[in-house]
Design an enzyme around this catalytic site. Sequence first.
Site, PDB file in Angstrom:
ATOM      1  CD  GLU A 169      -3.396   0.731   1.518  1.00 50.62           C
ATOM      2  OE1 GLU A 169      -3.688  -0.456   1.722  1.00 50.62           O
ATOM      3  OE2 GLU A 169      -4.215   1.654   1.587  1.00 50.62           O
ATOM      4  CG  ASP A 181      -6.124   0.069   8.132  1.00 50.17           C
ATOM      5  OD1 ASP A 181      -6.245   0.428   9.321  1.00 50.17           O
ATOM      6  OD2 ASP A 181      -6.352   0.818   7.161  1.00 50.17           O
TER       7      ASP A 181
HETATM    8  P1  ADP Z   1     -10.943   1.404   2.379  1.00 49.80           P
HETATM    9  O1  ADP Z   1      -9.711   0.618   2.634  1.00 49.80           O
HETATM   10  O2  ADP Z   1     -11.292   2.332   3.481  1.00 49.80           O
HETATM   11  O3  ADP Z   1     -12.127   0.554   2.025  1.00 49.80           O
HETATM   12  P2  ADP Z   1      -9.405   2.346   0.146  1.00 49.80           P
HETATM   13  O4  ADP Z   1      -9.579   3.493  -0.773  1.00 49.80           O
HETATM   14  O5  ADP Z   1      -8.153   2.261   0.930  1.00 49.80           O
HETATM   15  O6  ADP Z   1     -10.667   2.342   1.111  1.00 49.80           O
HETATM   16  O7  ADP Z   1      -9.545   0.993  -0.668  1.00 49.80           O
HETATM   17  C1  ADP Z   1     -10.621   0.798  -1.571  1.00 49.80           C
HETATM   18  C2  ADP Z   1     -10.118   0.202  -2.844  1.00 49.80           C
HETATM   19  O8  ADP Z   1      -9.751  -1.181  -2.629  1.00 49.80           O
HETATM   20  C3  ADP Z   1     -11.149   0.134  -3.948  1.00 49.80           C
HETATM   21  O9  ADP Z   1     -11.162   1.332  -4.684  1.00 49.80           O
HETATM   22  C4  ADP Z   1     -10.659  -1.023  -4.796  1.00 49.80           C
HETATM   23  O10 ADP Z   1      -9.652  -0.626  -5.687  1.00 49.80           O
HETATM   24  C5  ADP Z   1     -10.012  -1.941  -3.783  1.00 49.80           C
HETATM   25  N1  ADP Z   1     -10.862  -3.094  -3.402  1.00 49.80           N
HETATM   26  C6  ADP Z   1     -11.053  -3.559  -2.149  1.00 49.80           C
HETATM   27  N2  ADP Z   1     -11.816  -4.665  -2.172  1.00 49.80           N
HETATM   28  C7  ADP Z   1     -12.147  -4.911  -3.442  1.00 49.80           C
HETATM   29  C8  ADP Z   1     -12.918  -5.915  -4.115  1.00 49.80           C
HETATM   30  N3  ADP Z   1     -13.521  -6.891  -3.437  1.00 49.80           N
HETATM   31  N4  ADP Z   1     -13.024  -5.837  -5.459  1.00 49.80           N
HETATM   32  C9  ADP Z   1     -12.402  -4.858  -6.155  1.00 49.80           C
HETATM   33  N5  ADP Z   1     -11.667  -3.893  -5.590  1.00 49.80           N
HETATM   34  C10 ADP Z   1     -11.524  -3.909  -4.243  1.00 49.80           C
HETATM   35 MG    MG Z   2      -7.757   1.439   2.798  1.00 53.90          MG
END
Ligand code: ADP
Ligand code: MG
Length: 408
Positions: A169, A181
């Site tokens: 990340e 996290d």
């Molecule tokens: P958070 O971690 O708070 O949910 P983030 O912006 O750090 O928010 O992460 C979200 C991103 O993670 C999404 O935009 C996507 O790219 C990716 N992501 C997470 N889980 C999935 C999933 N099951 N399918 C596709 N993308 C995912």
């Molecule tokens: Mg995140």
Amino acid sequence: MENVAEKACELKKTFFKVFGPGAAPETVFAPGRVNLIGEHTDYNGGFVLPCALSYGTLALGRKRSDRKIRMYSHNVTHLGILESSLDDLKAYESDHFTGYVKGVIWAAEEAGFVCDTGMDILIWGDVPNGSGLSSSAALEVSVGLLIKTLFSFEEMTQPQIALLSQKAENDFMGMQCGIMDQFISAMGKEGHALLLNTGTLTYEHIPLVLEGAEIVIINSCVKHSLVGSAYNDRRNECETALDRIRKAMQDGTLAFPASGKLPEGLCELTPDEFEDAAAVLKDEILYARAKHAVYENDRAIRAAEALSQGNKELFGTLMKESHASLRDLYEVSCAEMDVLTDIANSKEYVLGARMTGGGFGGCSVNLIKEGYEEQFRKEVGEEYTAKTGKKPLFYACVPGDGARVIKQ
Ligand code: ADP
Ligand code: MG
């Protein structure tokens, strides 16, 4: 996820439909998390107190005979299969969730865990994306555990999976998040919160029981956009503040903290030591940011004690103070989130409410008296919609285990 095994079984069928018949895939699950208190302390060497949730990400994968990495998310089916290669583990503008997958494979390789063949990977999750419950960590940690399982990386421990995921990340996705996290996603324990010292990675699981109280999560349905922006700014501000304090200690203008060592992170300072150091910051913004980190760390420690002693009133009070500090000093809340927590905190049956996660929207975490959940959902839901025009979503907080292999 109500029934992980059932969902895994369903996804196995989808896997064969998407990638074709062949060997059965390995399946793993990694949870999202809610942070109860200790926000923005995890890159300042401080304490955090999250718990893993029953919501999470399932990843299914099998090896290929070539070096292709083929990825499919059952959450965003319109993207179809996205393809990359072990020979091209680089970040591109056009990456979607694939950046997180490639990033973890890359970080593992950097640490000496080299995948020697390509793979087909299907993912699906029920952590709302971009809502502060860390769907990104759930995705990263699931991929870490998946490659450990597929390639028999025996020495790869759960904390190491967390560190590799954080590296993905930070260095692949460009998001300078701390370790919280990924660590809780890998190391959660059913029925427990995790008190983690992010400076030393020592931790303690504390039973998440506050007699007569329950935790409810609310999604404000305001999406944050943190990558490369305010989050990284806050991190830089904290680093600058620490730098000035360390320099003053080195040149003798400021006394060393009680530990006798130069602090490696702001959270190594007690509130008193920080107030003594404040004059060397010479900048209001830096002072406010650093003050949040130091006092929030102190709150996380006191909240863990309150949890151990079953003191729900104190826990709630610390949650309220945490929100005020994130709003006023760290400035990572937003108008809708302040409305949401103000409404909650105005109810006599609410012990404490605060934003959770990186900020700028996302979710709040609420400690309420037992028996009031229905009333809480109705009242807070209606008032929030009336004031913001947004319809909030409510989630149960059922503390679950960390990442695990699902046999099927
Ligand atoms: P958070 O971690 O708070 O949910 P983030 O912006 O750090 O928010 O992460 C979200 C991103 O993670 C999404 O935009 C996507 O790219 C990716 N992501 C997470 N889980 C999935 C999933 N099951 N399918 C596709 N993308 C995912
Ligand atoms: Mg995140």
